[in-house]
Design an enzyme around this catalytic site. Structure first.
Site, PDB file in Angstrom:
ATOM      1  CB  CYS A   1      -1.240   7.328   1.931  1.00  0.00           C
ATOM      2  SG  CYS A   1      -3.150   7.035   2.140  1.00  0.00           S
TER       3      CYS A   1
ATOM      4  CD  GLU B   1      -2.975  -0.604   0.489  1.00  0.00           C
ATOM      5  OE1 GLU B   1      -2.845  -0.015   0.140  1.00  0.00           O
ATOM      6  OE2 GLU B   1      -3.742  -1.430   0.557  1.00  0.00           O
TER       7      GLU B   1
HETATM    8  P1  NAD Z   1       8.367   4.682   5.063  1.00  0.00           P
HETATM    9  O1  NAD Z   1       8.291   3.768   3.743  1.00  0.00           O
HETATM   10  O2  NAD Z   1       9.473   5.495   5.789  1.00  0.00           O
HETATM   11  O3  NAD Z   1       8.012   3.615   6.268  1.00  0.00           O
HETATM   12  C1  NAD Z   1       6.896   3.161   6.279  1.00  0.00           C
HETATM   13  C2  NAD Z   1       7.580   1.682   7.579  1.00  0.00           C
HETATM   14  O4  NAD Z   1       9.434   1.470   6.922  1.00  0.00           O
HETATM   15  C3  NAD Z   1       8.128   2.150   8.527  1.00  0.00           C
HETATM   16  O5  NAD Z   1       7.199   1.028   9.958  1.00  0.00           O
HETATM   17  C4  NAD Z   1       9.881   2.192   8.586  1.00  0.00           C
HETATM   18  O6  NAD Z   1       9.700   1.896   9.985  1.00  0.00           O
HETATM   19  C5  NAD Z   1       9.768   1.110   7.639  1.00  0.00           C
HETATM   20  N1  NAD Z   1      11.282   1.023   6.969  1.00  0.00           N
HETATM   21  C6  NAD Z   1      11.326   2.176   6.532  1.00  0.00           C
HETATM   22  N2  NAD Z   1      12.636   2.468   5.604  1.00  0.00           N
HETATM   23  C7  NAD Z   1      12.737   0.910   5.730  1.00  0.00           C
HETATM   24  C8  NAD Z   1      13.905   0.374   5.228  1.00  0.00           C
HETATM   25  N3  NAD Z   1      15.120   0.980   4.705  1.00  0.00           N
HETATM   26  N4  NAD Z   1      13.852  -1.153   4.675  1.00  0.00           N
HETATM   27  C9  NAD Z   1      12.706  -1.983   5.766  1.00  0.00           C
HETATM   28  N5  NAD Z   1      11.736  -1.109   6.205  1.00  0.00           N
HETATM   29  C10 NAD Z   1      11.483  -0.009   6.286  1.00  0.00           C
HETATM   30  O7  NAD Z   1       6.798   5.503   5.091  1.00  0.00           O
HETATM   31  P2  NAD Z   1       6.392   6.519   6.345  1.00  0.00           P
HETATM   32  O8  NAD Z   1       6.807   7.587   6.245  1.00  0.00           O
HETATM   33  O9  NAD Z   1       6.219   6.118   7.329  1.00  0.00           O
HETATM   34  O10 NAD Z   1       4.841   6.341   5.393  1.00  0.00           O
HETATM   35  C11 NAD Z   1       4.540   7.615   4.472  1.00  0.00           C
HETATM   36  C12 NAD Z   1       4.674   6.824   3.408  1.00  0.00           C
HETATM   37  O11 NAD Z   1       3.097   6.065   3.267  1.00  0.00           O
HETATM   38  C13 NAD Z   1       4.146   7.981   2.177  1.00  0.00           C
HETATM   39  O12 NAD Z   1       4.498   7.846   0.562  1.00  0.00           O
HETATM   40  C14 NAD Z   1       2.643   7.853   2.094  1.00  0.00           C
HETATM   41  O13 NAD Z   1       2.129   7.855   0.676  1.00  0.00           O
HETATM   42  C15 NAD Z   1       2.822   6.093   1.895  1.00  0.00           C
HETATM   43  N6  NAD Z   1       1.212   5.861   2.583  1.00  0.00           N
HETATM   44  C16 NAD Z   1       0.936   4.683   2.324  1.00  0.00           C
HETATM   45  C17 NAD Z   1      -0.383   4.440   2.607  1.00  0.00           C
HETATM   46  C18 NAD Z   1      -1.870   3.474   1.731  1.00  0.00           C
HETATM   47  O14 NAD Z   1      -2.569   3.223   2.276  1.00  0.00           O
HETATM   48  N7  NAD Z   1      -1.558   3.235   0.442  1.00  0.00           N
HETATM   49  C19 NAD Z   1      -0.894   5.426   3.627  1.00  0.00           C
HETATM   50  C20 NAD Z   1      -0.329   5.845   4.431  1.00  0.00           C
HETATM   51  C21 NAD Z   1       1.057   6.045   3.764  1.00  0.00           C
END
Ligand code: NAD
Length: 461
Positions: free
Chosen positions: A247, A213
């Protein structure tokens, strides 16, 4: 941070628990869903407080966007789990006569859910409901950027479920990386496109199925027939709820040139109506999640003419609801998903202008079109590829559990909500139950003399 041996220990315990078959019992799953519902209802106040402590999210927004939604999902799953889990009969094939054909659902096994910070509660619990209903064991890695909510989640889950069944492991990306070393039976990831690619690579190593997602740059079109006041009101709500850190929020507006001036006036009025002359003092307006996002967002303000807002305070991680007129398509703000309270307003004249701008970007998670011209709106919905969307409103597609929620292309793969969540976390097993009272010998060797007959049969089956 848990060590790799702690994590492999946890994983082994969950494997063993899954293997004893408890989670396959429907009564066990229903009981788990009921327990989750009770603990969520008991902790409603604590959830709202944690969200306020993490980024000053108001109680109303917390209830509407985080709590109510998951309560509804839980009630739906509890009510329907018996029906969803029953094998479904499908029409049998004449080729298999005599037979009865069915679809069974089975849990994948041990599931990993990794969640982001922007709806830190709902985006953990909503997939968890699907995983429980489908009969899996679950490890959850919530976001490290919302410490109060993540700690509360850990408490709620640990006081309700045994660690061999459902467990929250807090930590940052290193913890997530450590978890990804394990061979999961399913991974459900919500987050950025960049990290989505890392998850996909890790899953590929073990051929683990997954849902991603992700996000994208969501266009929002307002044509010359749109009801300006109403459209402005709905857009201002959807863009600035959660301070734009959503998002499916509109990322940028594409306004028909003929209504630009009038529409901007309406947007400006609606911002004041919602948050007052000084949104910093509004109890309803959240803050940016951390310094790095604050800096990233405040740097966008130079990319266009500020028509509303534009105030930043790094001591409070505050950025006011901002309208940015006509940034260049080459500017920073028009490169990636904004994910904050800054709304670029671009104009267009023709359908070709729309295409030129929208198709610059990867497929978005959402698209919105405001128009009283049904033919135009329908054409937009059909011409562009995106996860999901709405006409004459924003974000509301999310709340109908009958509409699967997910992206396409780089905005994600797979979808969930309601029954779709149950299906996401279930493998569909195709079963043909063959009768023994008749055995048509046609398929067996020797095949001599049967070639013409198979050609004839294939025409009418
Ligand atoms: P992110 O991708 O930075 O982090 C999400 C999760 O991944 C966190 O738990 C984080 O600890 C983990 N993570 C971060 N870097 C990682 C790595 N290198 N390896 C493994 N895991 C890692 O996202 P965010 O900043 O928490 O959220 C914002 C993003 O999420 C935006 O792009 C938004 O559009 C998206 N989002 C999508 C939805 C959806 O339902 N499609 C909903 C909410 C947010």
């Amino acid at each position: 941070m848990p060590t790799s041996s702690t994590i492999s220990n946890i994983k082994e315990k969950q494997n063993n628990f899954f293997a004893i078959g408890k989670t396959k019992e429907i009564t066990f799953r229903k009981e788990a869903l009921k327990k989750l519902l009770a603990v969520i209802q008991k902790n409603e106040e604590a959830i709202c407080n944690a969200l306020y402590s993490d980024f000053k999210k108001s109680k109303f927004e917390s209830l509407v966007t985080e709590v109510v939604l998951v309560v509804k999902e839980l009630q739906l799953s509890i009510k329907n789990i018996d029906k969803w889990t029953k094998p479904k009969t499908v029409k049998a094939s004449f080729l298999n006569f005599p037979s009865k054909d069915l679809l069974y659902t089975e849990p994948y096994g041990t599931v990993l859910i990794i969640a982001p910070w922007n709806y830190p509660y709902q985006l953990v619990i909503a997939p968890l409901i699907g995983a429980i209903a489908a009969g899996n064991t679950v490890v959850i890695k919530p976001s490290e950027l919302t410490p109060a909510t993540s700690a509360l989640l850990e408490n709620i889950i640990s006081e309700t479920f045994s660690a061999e069944y459902i467990l929250v492991i807090q930590g940052n990306k290193d913890t997530a990386q450590e978890l990804l070393q394990q061979k999961w039976d399913y991974i459900f990831f919500t987050g950025s496109v960049k990290v989505g690619k890392i998850i996909a690579k890790a899953a590929a190593k073990h051929l683990t199925p997954m849902t991603l997602e992700l996000g994208g740059k969501n266009p929002c079109i307002i044509d010359e027939t749109a009801k300006l006041k109403l459209s402005a009101r709905r857009i201002v709500w959807g863009k600035f709820v959660n301070a734009g850190q959503t998002c499916i929020a509109p990322d940028y507006l594409l306004v028909h040139k003929s209504i630009e001036t009038d529409f901007i006036k309406e947007l400006q009025k609606e911002i004041v109506k919602a948050y007052g002359e000084n949104p910093k003092t509004s109890k309803d307006y959240p803050r940016i999640i951390n310094t790095s996002n604050f800096e990233r967002l405040s740097a966008f303000l130079k990319d266009g003419k500020v028509l509303a807002g534009g105030e930043c305070d790094n001591t409070d991680l505050y950025i006011s609801p901002t309208l940015l007129q006509n940034p260049s398509l080459e500017s920073e703000v028009m490169q990636e998903e904004i994910f904050g309270p800054i709304l670029p307003i671009l104009t267009y004249l023709t359908a070709a202008d729309l295409e030129k701008i929208i198709l610059r970007y990867e497929k978005s998670l959402a698209l919105y079109v405001f128009s009283e011209n049904k033919v135009f709106a329908e054409k937009v919905l059909k011409d562009f590829s995106f996860g999901g969307g709405a006409t004459n409103d924003v974000m509301i597609q999310f709340v109908n559990h009958r509409l699967p929620f997910g992206g396409v292309g780089s905005s994600g793969m797979g979808a969930y909500h309601g029954k779709h969540s149950f299906e996401t976390f279930s493998h569909k097993k195709s079963i043909t139950k063959k009768g023994t009272w008749l055995d048509i010998p046609f398929r067996y060797a020797p095949y001599g003399g049967k070639t013409n007959l198979i050609k004839k049969i294939s025409k009418w089956i």
